[in-house]
Design an enzyme around this catalytic site. Sequence first.
Site, PDB file in Angstrom:
ATOM      1  N   GLY B  28       0.831  -1.194   0.000  1.00  0.00           N
ATOM      2  CA  GLY B  28       0.000   0.000   0.000  1.00  0.00           C
ATOM      3  C   GLY B  28       0.867   1.246   0.000  1.00  0.00           C
ATOM      4  O   GLY B  28       2.106   1.175   0.068  1.00  0.00           O
ATOM      5  N   ASN B  29       0.217   2.396  -0.105  1.00  0.00           N
ATOM      6  CA  ASN B  29       0.927   3.671  -0.060  1.00  0.00           C
ATOM      7  C   ASN B  29      -0.061   4.771   0.274  1.00  0.00           C
ATOM      8  O   ASN B  29      -1.271   4.601   0.090  1.00  0.00           O
ATOM      9  CB  ASN B  29       1.674   3.935  -1.373  1.00  0.00           C
ATOM     10  CG  ASN B  29       0.953   3.359  -2.553  1.00  0.00           C
ATOM     11  OD1 ASN B  29      -0.075   3.899  -2.974  1.00  0.00           O
ATOM     12  ND2 ASN B  29       1.435   2.241  -3.087  1.00  0.00           N
ATOM     13  N   SER B  44       9.111   3.989  -1.642  1.00  0.00           N
ATOM     14  CA  SER B  44       8.963   2.649  -2.227  1.00  0.00           C
ATOM     15  C   SER B  44       9.622   1.596  -1.340  1.00  0.00           C
ATOM     16  O   SER B  44      10.756   1.766  -0.896  1.00  0.00           O
ATOM     17  CB  SER B  44       9.623   2.644  -3.607  1.00  0.00           C
ATOM     18  OG  SER B  44       9.603   1.352  -4.149  1.00  0.00           O
ATOM     19  N   GLY B  45       8.885   0.506  -1.099  1.00  0.00           N
ATOM     20  CA  GLY B  45       9.478  -0.694  -0.498  1.00  0.00           C
ATOM     21  C   GLY B  45       9.886  -0.600   0.951  1.00  0.00           C
ATOM     22  O   GLY B  45      10.658  -1.438   1.422  1.00  0.00           O
ATOM     23  N   SER B  73       6.836   5.845  -3.827  1.00  0.00           N
ATOM     24  CA  SER B  73       6.093   4.638  -4.186  1.00  0.00           C
ATOM     25  C   SER B  73       5.939   4.537  -5.703  1.00  0.00           C
ATOM     26  O   SER B  73       5.733   5.543  -6.384  1.00  0.00           O
ATOM     27  CB  SER B  73       4.709   4.695  -3.536  1.00  0.00           C
ATOM     28  OG  SER B  73       3.843   3.799  -4.166  1.00  0.00           O
ATOM     29  N   SER B  74       5.988   3.315  -6.193  1.00  0.00           N
ATOM     30  CA  SER B  74       5.832   3.111  -7.638  1.00  0.00           C
ATOM     31  C   SER B  74       4.407   3.421  -8.104  1.00  0.00           C
ATOM     32  O   SER B  74       4.151   3.504  -9.299  1.00  0.00           O
ATOM     33  CB  SER B  74       6.188   1.668  -8.003  1.00  0.00           C
ATOM     34  OG  SER B  74       5.356   0.778  -7.288  1.00  0.00           O
ATOM     35  N   GLU B  75       3.482   3.588  -7.180  1.00  0.00           N
ATOM     36  CA  GLU B  75       2.097   3.929  -7.530  1.00  0.00           C
ATOM     37  C   GLU B  75       1.860   5.442  -7.518  1.00  0.00           C
ATOM     38  O   GLU B  75       0.714   5.899  -7.476  1.00  0.00           O
ATOM     39  CB  GLU B  75       1.113   3.245  -6.567  1.00  0.00           C
ATOM     40  CG  GLU B  75       1.189   1.744  -6.541  1.00  0.00           C
ATOM     41  CD  GLU B  75       0.678   1.057  -7.806  1.00  0.00           C
ATOM     42  OE1 GLU B  75       0.401   1.772  -8.794  1.00  0.00           O
ATOM     43  OE2 GLU B  75       0.587  -0.177  -7.807  1.00  0.00           O
ATOM     44  N   HIS B  94      -3.867   3.984  -0.551  1.00  0.00           N
ATOM     45  CA  HIS B  94      -3.969   2.732  -1.312  1.00  0.00           C
ATOM     46  C   HIS B  94      -3.704   1.595  -0.347  1.00  0.00           C
ATOM     47  O   HIS B  94      -2.611   1.482   0.200  1.00  0.00           O
ATOM     48  CB  HIS B  94      -2.955   2.744  -2.459  1.00  0.00           C
ATOM     49  CG  HIS B  94      -2.764   1.397  -3.097  1.00  0.00           C
ATOM     50  ND1 HIS B  94      -3.805   0.517  -3.316  1.00  0.00           N
ATOM     51  CD2 HIS B  94      -1.661   0.787  -3.569  1.00  0.00           C
ATOM     52  CE1 HIS B  94      -3.329  -0.567  -3.881  1.00  0.00           C
ATOM     53  NE2 HIS B  94      -2.036  -0.438  -4.043  1.00  0.00           N
TER      54      HIS B  94
END
Lengths: 215, 215
Positions: B28-29, B44-45, B73-75, B94
């Site tokens: 999530g993010n 991210s991560g 975040s990649s989103e 998310h």
Amino acid sequence: MDIQTAGQELIALSKRLLAQGIAHDWDGCLSARVQNLLVITPEDIPLSRLTPEDLSLVELNTATHTRGPRPDRRFALHLAVYGKRKKFNALIHAQSLSVVTASKKGLTVPPLLDDMAQLVGVSAKVARHWPHRGPGPVISAMNGRNAVLLRNKGGLCGAGTFEDAHAVAQVLEKGCKAFIESTFLGGGVRINRVEAALMRLVYRLAYSGQHLKNR
Amino acid sequence: MELDEAREAVYRAGLDLVKEGLVARTWGNISVRLDDYRFVITPSGRTYETLKPGEMVVVKMGDLSHEGTIKPSSEKGMHAAVYLGRPEITAVVHTHQLFASTVAAARKGIKGLSKAHARVLGSGVACAAYALPGSKKLKRAAATALEGDRRAALLANHGALCIGETMAEAFDVAKTLEAACECFIAQSFMEKYEIKGTDLPSTEQMHRFYLEKEI
């Protein structure tokens, strides 16, 4: 990692697994590989009462019990999995609701969620003939995956660290829940096998190390 | 909103979402709108428990470039699409919450929201078309699923996206979505198997039925 640290981590994680409903108090089992030794929960002491002195040590190569109380009855399975999977240093038996239901149903759980594909693998297979045919069916069903369903008995989750094995157990529960309960909605839509394999590859090569690199 | 305030809000929301079981580990993010051109998002991560407020990343909505060395975040694109399309929204969450993920695995929207749920979620909850995590296709699909007055969208085979005019509202949307998905699954179960009555079955009851009825 030394035996003492592994023991402390194992006991701390066992409390979290109990609180999260991932492990049962009297039947929960987790272990760590520390050099040539297996550190594993004992057979007759519940997880909630574990102390470092209660952990059992077994030599990986000879299966000789060297210290502590009688090891969990599943220690031979753990020895066999560590023997085959050189990158695994932690194993957890997952006994959460959906994992147990899926193991009783006996169906392969496909990847319906992307994190299942990433952390568990392209599916979670059932080792139907364990324990009566020994660890072979478990190792076979776990091939290329981080988890396997043990017929009627929940799942076995493995990874390089306790933290990662815990994550696998959490994702396996979520994946099994989605598989079971989506049938009430008309059925889950599986991620195609190529994309699932791609997601797992990208996760293993790039994303899984981000927590250390991205600082 | 001031930068320090935004970073603190994202940091706190991460810990709260973990506590509520709506996200875990690195999944999530979360983001907060900083001004008309930028937002602050989780890295991210990274696991939520190890983050510090100062590690939250500032991202430009226009080109998705970020400030500093820590990767967002990649989103991030999905968050930017929401802020650009919905000017009243200041917080995006998310999640990978369990019941919502189950409905997302079936690629279903939620029909027949109760009045209480509709007050928080809007006129309905749609499921965004399937797309790979972090892709432009997912970004577009999520924005489409959030059109109108909707406050939440399911992301096929992935999770959920919840938005609000404040972080507290986005958080409330996430919790309400989980309750609505739980109800939707139980109601669908009763309809599918023509079970009469007003009390919704528990998850344990549905799993027992699943095992007994050879579904």
